[in-house]
Design a protein around this motif. Structure first.
Motif, PDB file in Angstrom:
ATOM      1  N   GLY A 195       1.182  -1.384   0.153  1.00  0.00           N
ATOM      2  CA  GLY A 195       0.204  -0.175  -0.074  1.00  0.00           C
ATOM      3  C   GLY A 195       0.772   1.268  -0.179  1.00  0.00           C
ATOM      4  N   PHE A 196       0.016   2.344  -0.283  1.00  0.00           N
ATOM      5  CA  PHE A 196       0.753   3.572  -0.026  1.00  0.00           C
ATOM      6  C   PHE A 196      -0.272   4.618   0.650  1.00  0.00           C
ATOM      7  CE2 PHE A 196       2.031   2.200  -4.350  1.00  0.00           C
ATOM      8  CZ  PHE A 196       3.505   1.903  -4.295  1.00  0.00           C
ATOM      9  N   VAL A 197       0.298   5.080   1.706  1.00  0.00           N
ATOM     10  CA  VAL A 197       0.065   6.239   2.547  1.00  0.00           C
ATOM     11  C   VAL A 197       0.251   7.716   2.813  1.00  0.00           C
ATOM     12  CG1 VAL A 197       0.432   6.793   4.958  1.00  0.00           C
ATOM     13  CG2 VAL A 197       1.061   4.572   4.168  1.00  0.00           C
ATOM     14  N   LEU A 198      -0.742   8.017   2.256  1.00  0.00           N
ATOM     15  CA  LEU A 198      -1.536   9.684   1.539  1.00  0.00           C
ATOM     16  C   LEU A 198      -1.730  10.145   3.150  1.00  0.00           C
ATOM     17  CD1 LEU A 198      -3.895   9.480  -0.855  1.00  0.00           C
ATOM     18  CD2 LEU A 198      -1.353  10.213  -0.654  1.00  0.00           C
ATOM     19  N   PRO A 199      -1.262  11.610   3.519  1.00  0.00           N
ATOM     20  CA  PRO A 199      -1.571  12.457   4.359  1.00  0.00           C
ATOM     21  C   PRO A 199      -3.106  12.782   4.941  1.00  0.00           C
ATOM     22  CG  PRO A 199      -0.334  14.103   2.625  1.00  0.00           C
ATOM     23  CD  PRO A 199      -0.971  12.220   2.118  1.00  0.00           C
ATOM     24  N   GLY A 200      -3.069  12.101   6.215  1.00  0.00           N
ATOM     25  CA  GLY A 200      -4.268  11.810   7.116  1.00  0.00           C
ATOM     26  C   GLY A 200      -4.454  10.578   7.574  1.00  0.00           C
ATOM     27  N   ASP A 201      -3.138   9.387   6.599  1.00  0.00           N
ATOM     28  CA  ASP A 201      -3.938   7.887   7.104  1.00  0.00           C
ATOM     29  C   ASP A 201      -2.668   7.640   8.184  1.00  0.00           C
ATOM     30  OD1 ASP A 201      -5.462   7.959   4.686  1.00  0.00           O
ATOM     31  OD2 ASP A 201      -3.399   6.866   3.694  1.00  0.00           O
ATOM     32  N   PHE A 202      -3.785   6.959   9.239  1.00  0.00           N
ATOM     33  CA  PHE A 202      -2.748   6.849  10.000  1.00  0.00           C
ATOM     34  C   PHE A 202      -2.109   5.291  10.180  1.00  0.00           C
ATOM     35  CE2 PHE A 202      -3.422   5.490  14.985  1.00  0.00           C
ATOM     36  CZ  PHE A 202      -2.656   6.451  15.387  1.00  0.00           C
ATOM     37  N   VAL A 203      -1.150   4.815  10.584  1.00  0.00           N
ATOM     38  CA  VAL A 203      -0.262   3.606  10.354  1.00  0.00           C
ATOM     39  C   VAL A 203       0.505   3.067  11.637  1.00  0.00           C
ATOM     40  CG1 VAL A 203       0.230   3.491   7.721  1.00  0.00           C
ATOM     41  CG2 VAL A 203       2.040   5.055   8.805  1.00  0.00           C
ATOM     42  N   GLY A 204       0.635   1.270  11.269  1.00  0.00           N
ATOM     43  CA  GLY A 204       1.497   0.830  12.644  1.00  0.00           C
ATOM     44  C   GLY A 204       0.158   0.377  13.469  1.00  0.00           C
ATOM     45  N   MET A 205      -0.936   0.820  13.500  1.00  0.00           N
ATOM     46  CA  MET A 205      -1.688   0.387  14.716  1.00  0.00           C
ATOM     47  C   MET A 205      -1.980  -1.424  13.957  1.00  0.00           C
ATOM     48  SD  MET A 205      -5.391   1.395  15.973  1.00  0.00           S
ATOM     49  CE  MET A 205      -3.921   2.939  17.012  1.00  0.00           C
ATOM     50  N   THR A 206      -1.742  -2.119  15.362  1.00  0.00           N
ATOM     51  CA  THR A 206      -1.510  -3.765  14.816  1.00  0.00           C
ATOM     52  C   THR A 206      -1.594  -4.246  16.452  1.00  0.00           C
ATOM     53  OG1 THR A 206      -0.541  -5.597  14.207  1.00  0.00           O
ATOM     54  CG2 THR A 206       1.026  -3.259  15.441  1.00  0.00           C
ATOM     55  N   THR A 207      -2.315  -5.352  17.039  1.00  0.00           N
ATOM     56  CA  THR A 207      -2.192  -5.535  18.261  1.00  0.00           C
ATOM     57  C   THR A 207      -1.433  -6.590  18.007  1.00  0.00           C
ATOM     58  OG1 THR A 207      -3.839  -7.397  17.235  1.00  0.00           O
ATOM     59  CG2 THR A 207      -5.141  -5.852  18.045  1.00  0.00           C
ATOM     60  N   GLU A 208      -1.139  -7.336  17.094  1.00  0.00           N
ATOM     61  CA  GLU A 208       0.615  -8.102  17.846  1.00  0.00           C
ATOM     62  C   GLU A 208       1.595  -6.631  18.220  1.00  0.00           C
ATOM     63  OE1 GLU A 208      -0.002 -10.869  16.352  1.00  0.00           O
ATOM     64  OE2 GLU A 208      -1.644 -10.894  15.998  1.00  0.00           O
ATOM     65  N   GLU A 209       3.027  -7.855  18.678  1.00  0.00           N
ATOM     66  CA  GLU A 209       3.738  -6.740  19.518  1.00  0.00           C
ATOM     67  C   GLU A 209       5.013  -6.540  18.302  1.00  0.00           C
ATOM     68  OE1 GLU A 209       7.543  -8.486  21.514  1.00  0.00           O
ATOM     69  OE2 GLU A 209       5.618 -10.020  21.794  1.00  0.00           O
ATOM     70  N   ARG A 210       4.742  -6.886  17.317  1.00  0.00           N
ATOM     71  CA  ARG A 210       5.766  -6.568  16.128  1.00  0.00           C
ATOM     72  C   ARG A 210       4.804  -6.413  14.355  1.00  0.00           C
ATOM     73  NH1 ARG A 210      11.000  -7.436  17.728  1.00  0.00           N
ATOM     74  NH2 ARG A 210      11.335  -9.248  18.838  1.00  0.00           N
ATOM     75  N   HIS A 211       5.866  -5.430  13.557  1.00  0.00           N
ATOM     76  CA  HIS A 211       4.978  -4.861  13.014  1.00  0.00           C
ATOM     77  C   HIS A 211       5.169  -5.893  12.326  1.00  0.00           C
ATOM     78  CE1 HIS A 211       3.837  -0.408  14.076  1.00  0.00           C
ATOM     79  NE2 HIS A 211       5.765  -0.281  14.402  1.00  0.00           N
ATOM     80  N   GLY A 212       4.387  -5.878  11.145  1.00  0.00           N
ATOM     81  CA  GLY A 212       3.854  -7.284   9.959  1.00  0.00           C
ATOM     82  C   GLY A 212       4.978  -6.649   8.748  1.00  0.00           C
ATOM     83  N   PHE A 213       4.613  -5.271   8.075  1.00  0.00           N
ATOM     84  CA  PHE A 213       5.303  -5.127   7.131  1.00  0.00           C
ATOM     85  C   PHE A 213       6.056  -4.244   7.234  1.00  0.00           C
ATOM     86  CE2 PHE A 213       1.241  -2.906   8.187  1.00  0.00           C
ATOM     87  CZ  PHE A 213       1.297  -2.321   8.035  1.00  0.00           C
ATOM     88  N   SER A 214       6.763  -3.275   7.159  1.00  0.00           N
ATOM     89  CA  SER A 214       7.662  -2.019   7.071  1.00  0.00           C
ATOM     90  C   SER A 214       7.159  -0.347   6.138  1.00  0.00           C
ATOM     91  CB  SER A 214       8.872  -2.743   6.335  1.00  0.00           C
ATOM     92  OG  SER A 214       9.787  -3.392   6.332  1.00  0.00           O
ATOM     93  N   ALA A 215       7.611   0.691   6.853  1.00  0.00           N
ATOM     94  CA  ALA A 215       7.319   1.742   5.766  1.00  0.00           C
ATOM     95  C   ALA A 215       8.404   2.773   5.841  1.00  0.00           C
ATOM     96  CB  ALA A 215       6.486   2.334   7.212  1.00  0.00           C
ATOM     97  N   ASP A 216       8.592   2.910   4.529  1.00  0.00           N
ATOM     98  CA  ASP A 216       9.468   4.313   4.224  1.00  0.00           C
ATOM     99  C   ASP A 216       9.348   5.230   3.547  1.00  0.00           C
ATOM    100  OD1 ASP A 216       9.458   3.588   1.967  1.00  0.00           O
ATOM    101  OD2 ASP A 216      11.464   2.124   2.054  1.00  0.00           O
ATOM    102  N   ALA A 217       9.579   6.349   3.589  1.00  0.00           N
ATOM    103  CA  ALA A 217       9.134   8.005   2.849  1.00  0.00           C
ATOM    104  C   ALA A 217       9.729   7.637   0.931  1.00  0.00           C
ATOM    105  CB  ALA A 217       9.981   9.096   3.480  1.00  0.00           C
ATOM    106  N   ILE A 218       8.635   8.007   0.736  1.00  0.00           N
ATOM    107  CA  ILE A 218       8.692   8.532  -0.839  1.00  0.00           C
ATOM    108  C   ILE A 218       8.906   9.568  -0.567  1.00  0.00           C
ATOM    109  CG2 ILE A 218       7.763   8.227  -3.114  1.00  0.00           C
ATOM    110  CD1 ILE A 218       5.772   6.269  -2.667  1.00  0.00           C
ATOM    111  N   GLY A 219       9.845  10.321  -0.767  1.00  0.00           N
ATOM    112  CA  GLY A 219      10.103  11.976  -1.019  1.00  0.00           C
ATOM    113  C   GLY A 219      10.316  12.231   0.843  1.00  0.00           C
ATOM    114  N   PRO A 220      11.091  13.544   1.452  1.00  0.00           N
ATOM    115  CA  PRO A 220      10.446  14.058   2.515  1.00  0.00           C
ATOM    116  C   PRO A 220       8.881  13.663   2.874  1.00  0.00           C
ATOM    117  CG  PRO A 220      12.318  15.178   1.322  1.00  0.00           C
ATOM    118  CD  PRO A 220      10.931  15.065   0.708  1.00  0.00           C
ATOM    119  N   VAL A 221       8.751  13.090   4.314  1.00  0.00           N
ATOM    120  CA  VAL A 221       7.069  13.345   5.015  1.00  0.00           C
ATOM    121  C   VAL A 221       7.508  13.748   6.542  1.00  0.00           C
ATOM    122  CG1 VAL A 221       7.385  11.290   3.566  1.00  0.00           C
ATOM    123  CG2 VAL A 221       8.120  10.533   6.034  1.00  0.00           C
ATOM    124  N   THR A 222       6.363  14.267   6.758  1.00  0.00           N
ATOM    125  CA  THR A 222       6.129  14.419   8.407  1.00  0.00           C
ATOM    126  C   THR A 222       5.265  14.097   9.161  1.00  0.00           C
ATOM    127  OG1 THR A 222       7.006  16.805   7.276  1.00  0.00           O
ATOM    128  CG2 THR A 222       5.631  16.324   9.811  1.00  0.00           C
TER     129      THR A 222
END
Length: 237
Positions: free
Chosen positions: A85-112
């Protein structure tokens, strides 16, 4: 292909003036709850290609994207990358009931991002029914997107996959930019290939064919949907 999707000045900006508040997880909070919520957040910046969190990292933080675009991906045992998936402004990411993340996230260009520690956020949300309802809505939306992606990876032609991606990306940008048939593509052709389960050569050939057929025009940093009806028909096939 790189381009900015939304230009926002975040210097000194509080939650009440946040440009994406109206369609993010905090949209359900009243002014008193927002003051407490703001105390939980920490604004963080990530450079282009910088990792926000990694697959198998302990889940310590949640992230609300304020500016820029992120990619979410899994690394397969053989080293291949599947973008989920691709994350846009307003999206909430990283929330999981698991102890560890099931995927990675990195920036396409600078992000805040607004970054929230997991435990304090959980305590804050516990007695906020409107916030919990909003989080549930976003979770259902994410589940629907995941199901659509599964269909997209199934028995569809390369043209149908690329057209579906372009139409759905255009539709996701409406909240940020308003209706437009100009579709900025900050991600690379390789990113699109890894999202659609195609090779980069196939994606490039398909873009060229769609342009030759008069469906799109390839622009610096994106495309124009010259014939939206035909693109939507391919996406619906």
């Amino acid at each position: 292909m790189k381009t900015s999707l939304v230009a926002v000045d975040f210097h000194g900006q509080g939650c009440s003036e946040c440009a994406v508040r109206g369609f993010s997880v905090c949209a359900s909070l009243d002014q008193f709850e927002m003051r407490e919520f703001e105390q939980l957040s920490r604004r963080s910046h990530f450079a282009s290609c910088e990792t926000v969190f990694s697959q198998e990292d302990i889940t310590s933080f949640f992230y609300n994207l304020l500016d820029g675009v992120m990619r979410l991906y899994k690394l397969l045992p053989d080293g291949r990358r599947q973008i989920v998936g691709f994350v846009l402004p307003g999206d909430f990411v990283g929330m999981t009931t698991e102890e560890r993340h099931g995927f990675s996230a990195d920036a396409i260009g600078p992000v805040t991002v607004c970054q929230f520690a997991k435990l304090p956020f959980g305590r804050f949300a516990h007695d906020k029914p409107n916030l919990l309802r909003r989080m549930n809505e976003l979770a259902v939306q994410e589940l629907n997107q995941a199901r659509d992606h599964m269909v997209l990876l199934g028995r569809r032609s390369a043209e149908e996959k690329v057209a579906t991606f372009l139409v759905s990306w255009r539709d996701r940008l409406v909240d940020l930019r308003g209706p437009s048939n100009i579709v900025p593509l900050p991600m690379s052709r390789q990113d699109i290939a890894d999202y659609l389960g195609l090779t980069i050569e196939t994606v490039s050939r398909t873009f060229t064919k769609l342009e030759r057929d008069g469906i799109i025009t390839i622009l610096p940093g994106g495309v124009s949907l010259r014939d939206s009806a035909r693109a939507e028909a391919l996406a619906a096939a």
